[in-house]
Design a protein around this motif. Structure first.
Motif, PDB file in Angstrom:
ATOM      1  N   ALA A  97      85.536  39.998  26.850  1.00  0.00           N
ATOM      2  CA  ALA A  97      86.901  39.735  26.392  1.00  0.00           C
ATOM      3  C   ALA A  97      87.912  39.759  27.535  1.00  0.00           C
ATOM      4  CB  ALA A  97      87.300  40.748  25.324  1.00  0.00           C
ATOM      5  N   ARG A  98      87.444  39.600  28.760  1.00  0.00           N
ATOM      6  CA  ARG A  98      88.351  39.632  29.919  1.00  0.00           C
ATOM      7  C   ARG A  98      88.188  38.372  30.754  1.00  0.00           C
ATOM      8  NH1 ARG A  98      87.458  42.037  35.228  1.00  0.00           N
ATOM      9  NH2 ARG A  98      89.459  42.459  36.258  1.00  0.00           N
ATOM     10  N   GLU A  99      89.327  37.787  31.161  1.00  0.00           N
ATOM     11  CA  GLU A  99      89.300  36.718  32.153  1.00  0.00           C
ATOM     12  C   GLU A  99      89.563  37.381  33.496  1.00  0.00           C
ATOM     13  OE1 GLU A  99      89.498  33.996  34.862  1.00  0.00           O
ATOM     14  OE2 GLU A  99      91.484  34.838  34.429  1.00  0.00           O
ATOM     15  N   VAL A 100      88.608  37.269  34.406  1.00  0.00           N
ATOM     16  CA  VAL A 100      88.586  38.121  35.596  1.00  0.00           C
ATOM     17  C   VAL A 100      89.692  37.779  36.576  1.00  0.00           C
ATOM     18  CG1 VAL A 100      87.180  38.839  37.566  1.00  0.00           C
ATOM     19  CG2 VAL A 100      86.123  38.551  35.318  1.00  0.00           C
ATOM     20  N   PHE A 101      89.950  36.502  36.852  1.00  0.00           N
ATOM     21  CA  PHE A 101      90.974  36.146  37.835  1.00  0.00           C
ATOM     22  C   PHE A 101      92.353  36.650  37.425  1.00  0.00           C
ATOM     23  CE2 PHE A 101      88.599  32.401  39.915  1.00  0.00           C
ATOM     24  CZ  PHE A 101      88.316  33.156  41.046  1.00  0.00           C
ATOM     25  N   SER A 102      92.712  36.447  36.161  1.00  0.00           N
ATOM     26  CA  SER A 102      94.041  36.857  35.687  1.00  0.00           C
ATOM     27  C   SER A 102      94.099  38.316  35.283  1.00  0.00           C
ATOM     28  CB  SER A 102      94.456  35.995  34.496  1.00  0.00           C
ATOM     29  OG  SER A 102      93.605  36.248  33.385  1.00  0.00           O
ATOM     30  N   GLY A 103      92.933  38.883  34.922  1.00  0.00           N
ATOM     31  CA  GLY A 103      92.905  40.238  34.395  1.00  0.00           C
ATOM     32  C   GLY A 103      93.330  40.321  32.946  1.00  0.00           C
TER      33      GLY A 103
END
Length: 268
Positions: A97-103
């Motif tokens: 449930a996380r988008e890594v680049f944006s956090g």
């Protein structure tokens, strides 16, 4: 910051390779130039990689429309990107449930909506852009939640310079370091990221050199080849024909890269 000779050469390459300036007098060499230039497109790169038997991230899907990606069927850990992006524009790294680049927290059922918003802000999505869902590679060092890039500059059929890029955290916190093909670290080479500490020669280093040389012998021109290294293998990422648009290179970087281009000029 004054322009360097390498910047001038990259601008000249952009004009000749992508804007139609000064086509080669030999139609076959012009055709070869156009083919090599086109390998920056991820779809064309995938076909090329299959021919040379280069290991790639697993491709789950490639579609003409973002909405045609079956988001519910994709793995929880997946990369979504346009096939013609550069500088990570429009690239999304989903880990649960996380988008890594944006956090940002992005529930699985909201990924399509999130992706639409990201791509609407990008500079590369246009008519003909395709969308790719592929394996989210894990760096051989699990401390790196975003896999490091191992970017290999090749010329004359050989690898020469390796740039290691750490993209963990905010973009302002990214760092990098350049090394020779013998893994001797350079000092300041390019100013676009902070200088990273020197690291030990990575595992699978000889495989990295072998794969780089395989591609370098085939294309026989100056190019940057981008790889990842997992615990099990080296994985090819993409071609970069216009590295950093020639910008931010120090006198050392300028001299090293221009020397390679002088000693091993492109045959087309």
């Amino acid at each position: 910051m004054p322009n360097t000779e390498f910047k001038r050469r990259m601008d000249d390459r952009l004009a000749r390779w992508y804007q139609g300036k000064d086509p080669h007098s030999d139609p076959k060499r012009q055709q070869r130039r156009s083919y090599i230039a086109g390998l920056v497109n991820k779809t064309a790169m995938h076909r090329y990689a299959a021919r040379l038997e280069l290991p790639l991230p697993e491709c789950y899907a490639e579609t003409e429309q973002l909405e045609d990606l079956n988001f519910p069927a994709l793995p929880e850990r997946v990369v979504i990107k346009p096939n013609n992006a550069a500088n990570n524009d429009g690239v999304m790294l989903f880990d649960g449930a996380r988008e890594v680049f944006s956090g940002e927290t992005v529930p699985l059922d909201q990924r399509l909506k999130f992706a639409r918003a990201v791509l609407s802000r990008g500079n590369f999505v246009k008519l003909g852009t395709r969308f790719i869902a592929e394996e989210f590679i894990q760096d051989f060092d699990p401390a790196f939640t975003v896999p490091r890039d191992f970017k290999v500059y090749v010329a004359g059929g050989r690898p020469w310079v390796i740039q290691v890029v750490n993209r963990v955290g905010k973009k302002t916190d990214w760092s990098h370091r350049y090394y020779s093909q013998g893994w001797v670290p350079y000092g300041p080479f390019q100013r676009s990221n902070a200088m990273a500490p020197v690291i030990a020669k990575p595992q699978h280093f000889e495989e990295l050199l072998e794969l780089s040389a395989r591609v370098a012998r085939d294309i026989n021109c100056f190019m940057r080849l981008d790889f990842y290294i997992t615990a099990q293998r080296v994985v090819f990422g993409e071609f970069t024909s216009y590295p950093n648009a020639g910008l931010q290179f120090t006198p050392t970087g300028n001299n090293v890269l221009c020397d390679l281009m002088d000693r091993y000029p492109d045959p087309f």
